[in-house]
Design a protein around this motif. Structure first.
Motif, PDB file in Angstrom:
ATOM      1  N   THR A   8      14.470  -4.195   5.129  1.00 15.14           N
ATOM      2  CA  THR A   8      15.233  -3.633   3.936  1.00 15.14           C
ATOM      3  C   THR A   8      14.253  -2.742   3.028  1.00 15.14           C
ATOM      4  N   SER A   9      12.982  -2.943   2.991  1.00 17.33           N
ATOM      5  CA  SER A   9      12.031  -2.332   2.192  1.00 17.33           C
ATOM      6  C   SER A   9      12.062  -0.612   2.245  1.00 17.33           C
ATOM      7  N   PRO A  10      12.267   0.050   1.389  1.00 14.84           N
ATOM      8  CA  PRO A  10      12.336   1.463   1.715  1.00 14.84           C
ATOM      9  C   PRO A  10      10.490   1.927   1.991  1.00 14.84           C
ATOM     10  N   TYR A  11       9.881   1.290   1.348  1.00 14.77           N
ATOM     11  CA  TYR A  11       8.297   1.596   1.654  1.00 14.77           C
ATOM     12  C   TYR A  11       8.118   1.348   3.243  1.00 14.77           C
ATOM     13  N   VAL A  12       8.610   0.279   3.675  1.00 13.02           N
ATOM     14  CA  VAL A  12       8.495  -0.261   5.048  1.00 13.02           C
ATOM     15  C   VAL A  12       9.196   0.901   5.971  1.00 13.02           C
ATOM     16  N   ASP A  32       8.110 -12.304   5.171  1.00 12.52           N
ATOM     17  CA  ASP A  32       9.014 -12.638   3.966  1.00 12.52           C
ATOM     18  C   ASP A  32       7.977 -12.827   3.022  1.00 12.52           C
ATOM     19  N   TYR A  33       8.542 -12.979   1.492  1.00  6.70           N
ATOM     20  CA  TYR A  33       7.756 -13.132   0.656  1.00  6.70           C
ATOM     21  C   TYR A  33       6.541 -13.930   0.696  1.00  6.70           C
ATOM     22  N   THR A  34       6.533 -15.241   1.332  1.00  7.16           N
ATOM     23  CA  THR A  34       5.563 -15.966   1.496  1.00  7.16           C
ATOM     24  C   THR A  34       4.534 -15.563   2.332  1.00  7.16           C
ATOM     25  N   ALA A  42      -2.478  -7.314  -1.929  1.00  7.37           N
ATOM     26  CA  ALA A  42      -1.215  -6.739  -2.637  1.00  7.37           C
ATOM     27  C   ALA A  42      -0.048  -7.520  -2.863  1.00  7.37           C
ATOM     28  N   MET A  43       0.005  -8.641  -1.929  1.00 12.97           N
ATOM     29  CA  MET A  43       1.218  -9.503  -1.744  1.00 12.97           C
ATOM     30  C   MET A  43       2.584  -8.762  -1.790  1.00 12.97           C
ATOM     31  N   ARG A  44       2.579  -7.722  -0.994  1.00 11.70           N
ATOM     32  CA  ARG A  44       3.580  -7.023  -0.704  1.00 11.70           C
ATOM     33  C   ARG A  44       3.874  -6.367   0.536  1.00 11.70           C
ATOM     34  N   VAL A  45       4.895  -6.074   1.013  1.00 10.17           N
ATOM     35  CA  VAL A  45       5.067  -5.368   2.197  1.00 10.17           C
ATOM     36  C   VAL A  45       5.243  -3.833   1.799  1.00 10.17           C
ATOM     37  N   PRO A  46       4.820  -2.986   2.858  1.00 13.82           N
ATOM     38  CA  PRO A  46       4.399  -3.110   4.100  1.00 13.82           C
ATOM     39  C   PRO A  46       2.834  -3.457   4.092  1.00 13.82           C
ATOM     40  N   PHE A  47       2.164  -3.893   5.012  1.00 17.76           N
ATOM     41  CA  PHE A  47       1.019  -3.965   5.352  1.00 17.76           C
ATOM     42  C   PHE A  47       0.591  -3.733   6.917  1.00 17.76           C
ATOM     43  N   SER A  56      -2.960  -2.129   2.757  1.00 20.24           N
ATOM     44  CA  SER A  56      -2.040  -2.795   2.003  1.00 20.24           C
ATOM     45  C   SER A  56      -1.128  -2.081   1.220  1.00 20.24           C
ATOM     46  N   ASP A  57      -0.802  -0.781   1.622  1.00 19.67           N
ATOM     47  CA  ASP A  57       0.024  -0.013   0.814  1.00 19.67           C
ATOM     48  C   ASP A  57       0.779   1.154   1.684  1.00 19.67           C
ATOM     49  N   SER A  58       1.913   1.384   1.644  1.00 17.96           N
ATOM     50  CA  SER A  58       2.593   2.446   2.434  1.00 17.96           C
ATOM     51  C   SER A  58       1.872   3.605   2.491  1.00 17.96           C
ATOM     52  N   SER A  59       1.307   4.196   1.245  1.00 19.08           N
ATOM     53  CA  SER A  59       0.757   5.394   1.245  1.00 19.08           C
ATOM     54  C   SER A  59      -0.390   5.449   2.029  1.00 19.08           C
ATOM     55  N   SER A  60      -1.359   4.602   1.999  1.00 20.00           N
ATOM     56  CA  SER A  60      -2.643   4.538   2.785  1.00 20.00           C
ATOM     57  C   SER A  60      -2.225   4.399   4.485  1.00 20.00           C
ATOM     58  N   THR A  93      12.692   1.425 -10.104  1.00 20.24           N
ATOM     59  CA  THR A  93      13.961   0.732  -9.663  1.00 20.24           C
ATOM     60  C   THR A  93      13.670  -0.710  -8.981  1.00 20.24           C
ATOM     61  N   ILE A  94      12.697  -0.565  -8.011  1.00 21.75           N
ATOM     62  CA  ILE A  94      12.527  -1.908  -7.486  1.00 21.75           C
ATOM     63  C   ILE A  94      11.874  -3.064  -8.446  1.00 21.75           C
ATOM     64  N   ASN A  95      11.290  -2.710  -9.376  1.00 21.14           N
ATOM     65  CA  ASN A  95      10.861  -3.464 -10.470  1.00 21.14           C
ATOM     66  C   ASN A  95      11.909  -3.974 -11.170  1.00 21.14           C
ATOM     67  N   THR A 142      10.984  12.842   2.866  1.00 15.14           N
ATOM     68  CA  THR A 142      11.293  11.710   3.482  1.00 15.14           C
ATOM     69  C   THR A 142      11.054  10.375   2.493  1.00 15.14           C
ATOM     70  N   ARG A 143      10.091  10.567   1.748  1.00 18.41           N
ATOM     71  CA  ARG A 143       9.763   9.618   0.695  1.00 18.41           C
ATOM     72  C   ARG A 143      10.978   9.416  -0.222  1.00 18.41           C
ATOM     73  N   LEU A 144      11.446  10.691  -0.784  1.00 20.91           N
ATOM     74  CA  LEU A 144      12.692  10.694  -1.587  1.00 20.91           C
ATOM     75  C   LEU A 144      13.952  10.150  -1.032  1.00 20.91           C
TER      76      LEU A 144
HETATM   77  N1  LIG Z   1       2.846   0.241  -3.668  1.00 19.55           N
HETATM   78  C1  LIG Z   1       3.380  -0.377  -2.341  1.00 19.55           C
HETATM   79  C2  LIG Z   1       4.889  -1.064  -3.030  1.00 19.55           C
HETATM   80  C3  LIG Z   1       5.516  -1.869  -1.847  1.00 19.55           C
HETATM   81  C4  LIG Z   1       6.395  -2.928  -2.490  1.00 19.55           C
HETATM   82  O1  LIG Z   1       6.747  -2.779  -3.826  1.00 19.55           O
HETATM   83  N2  LIG Z   1       6.943  -3.622  -1.517  1.00 19.55           N
HETATM   84  C5  LIG Z   1       7.949  -4.612  -2.110  1.00 19.55           C
HETATM   85  C6  LIG Z   1       9.334  -4.761  -0.911  1.00 19.55           C
HETATM   86  S1  LIG Z   1      10.293  -3.284  -1.070  1.00 19.55           S
HETATM   87  C7  LIG Z   1       7.503  -6.161  -2.101  1.00 19.55           C
HETATM   88  O2  LIG Z   1       6.923  -6.484  -1.143  1.00 19.55           O
HETATM   89  N3  LIG Z   1       7.548  -6.534  -3.153  1.00 19.55           N
HETATM   90  C8  LIG Z   1       7.123  -8.100  -3.443  1.00 19.55           C
HETATM   91  C9  LIG Z   1       6.557  -8.293  -4.801  1.00 19.55           C
HETATM   92  O3  LIG Z   1       6.516  -7.428  -5.472  1.00 19.55           O
HETATM   93  O4  LIG Z   1       6.053  -9.595  -4.964  1.00 19.55           O
HETATM   94  C10 LIG Z   1       3.740   0.519  -1.302  1.00 19.55           C
HETATM   95  O5  LIG Z   1       3.693   1.700  -1.531  1.00 19.55           O
HETATM   96  O6  LIG Z   1       3.447  -0.022  -0.033  1.00 19.55           O
END
Ligand SMILES: N[C@@H](CCC(=O)N[C@@H](CS)C(=O)NCC(=O)O)C(=O)O
Length: 185
Positions: A8-12, A32-34, A42-47, A56-60, A93-95, A142-144
């Protein structure tokens, strides 16, 4: 190459679109979150893990996969601006989406009201951008597309007053690689 993420993640999604488009073989690990808290600082996806490289970031990740094929990531300030503004709108928006799950909304916070205004202002500016009328989409476009399609999927925005953005997201969905990576309904 291992991409850790969710469907579901748009970054992924942006990373998956790029990898499919470039014909790069990769393993997708549904995370998942865990697992993201354990697997990435960064505790986020993608990595991404690739031959000892950990990103640990979609841009890199995007920069890495394009460079691996000898393709520049983003070439002009105008494209970088479109990428960055789309990204700002997406982050914001995600925040608000995650905070709403904890019952924290713009009614409770002047800063979150600013966040909400930021989304509106970004969409208004993006509406006035010179968007393509035909495929292919570049990396910034594509990002947009990833942002708008996710925000519509999650019912976070309306494009009723943004006809150019609506036409653009419809165009993006005629691209099979993009459509095939849509969040599961
Ligand atoms: N700057 C990061 C943002 C990634 C992001 O926000 N991923 C969300 C999922 S859409 C996430 O894992 N959020 C979990 C959290 O904020 O703890 C990137 O571009 O990869």
């Amino acid at each position: 190459m291992k991409l850790f993420g969710s469907y579901t993640s748009p970054y992924v999604r942006h990373c998956r679109v790029a990898l499919f488009d470039l014909g790069i073989t990769f393993d997708f690990i549904d995370t998942d979150y865990t697992a993201s808290a354990e697997g990435s600082p960064a505790m986020r996806v993608p990595f991404l893990h690739d031959n000892g490289l950990q990103l640990s970031d979609s841009s890199s990740i995007l920069m890495h996969v394009y460079h691996s094929k000898g393709i520049p990531f983003i070439e002009t300030a105008e494209q970088m601006e479109l990428y960055a503004l789309s990204n700002t709108a997406m982050d914001t928006t995600i925040n608000l989406f995650f905070l709403e799950k904890d019952n924290v909304t713009p009614q409770h916070s002047a800063y979150l009201k600013r966040q909400s205004n930021r989304i509106d202002a970004s969409l208004a500016a993006l509406e006035l951008t010179n968007l393509p009328k035909a495929l292919p989409l570049n990396i910034a476009e594509t990002r947009l597309a990833c942002y708008l399609d996710w925000a519509l999927f999650r019912k976070r925005i309306s494009l009723d007053e943004h006809p150019n953005l609506l036409s653009f997201v419809k165009l993006a969905n005629t691209w099979s690689t993009f459509a095939d990576t849509a969040p599961p309904k």
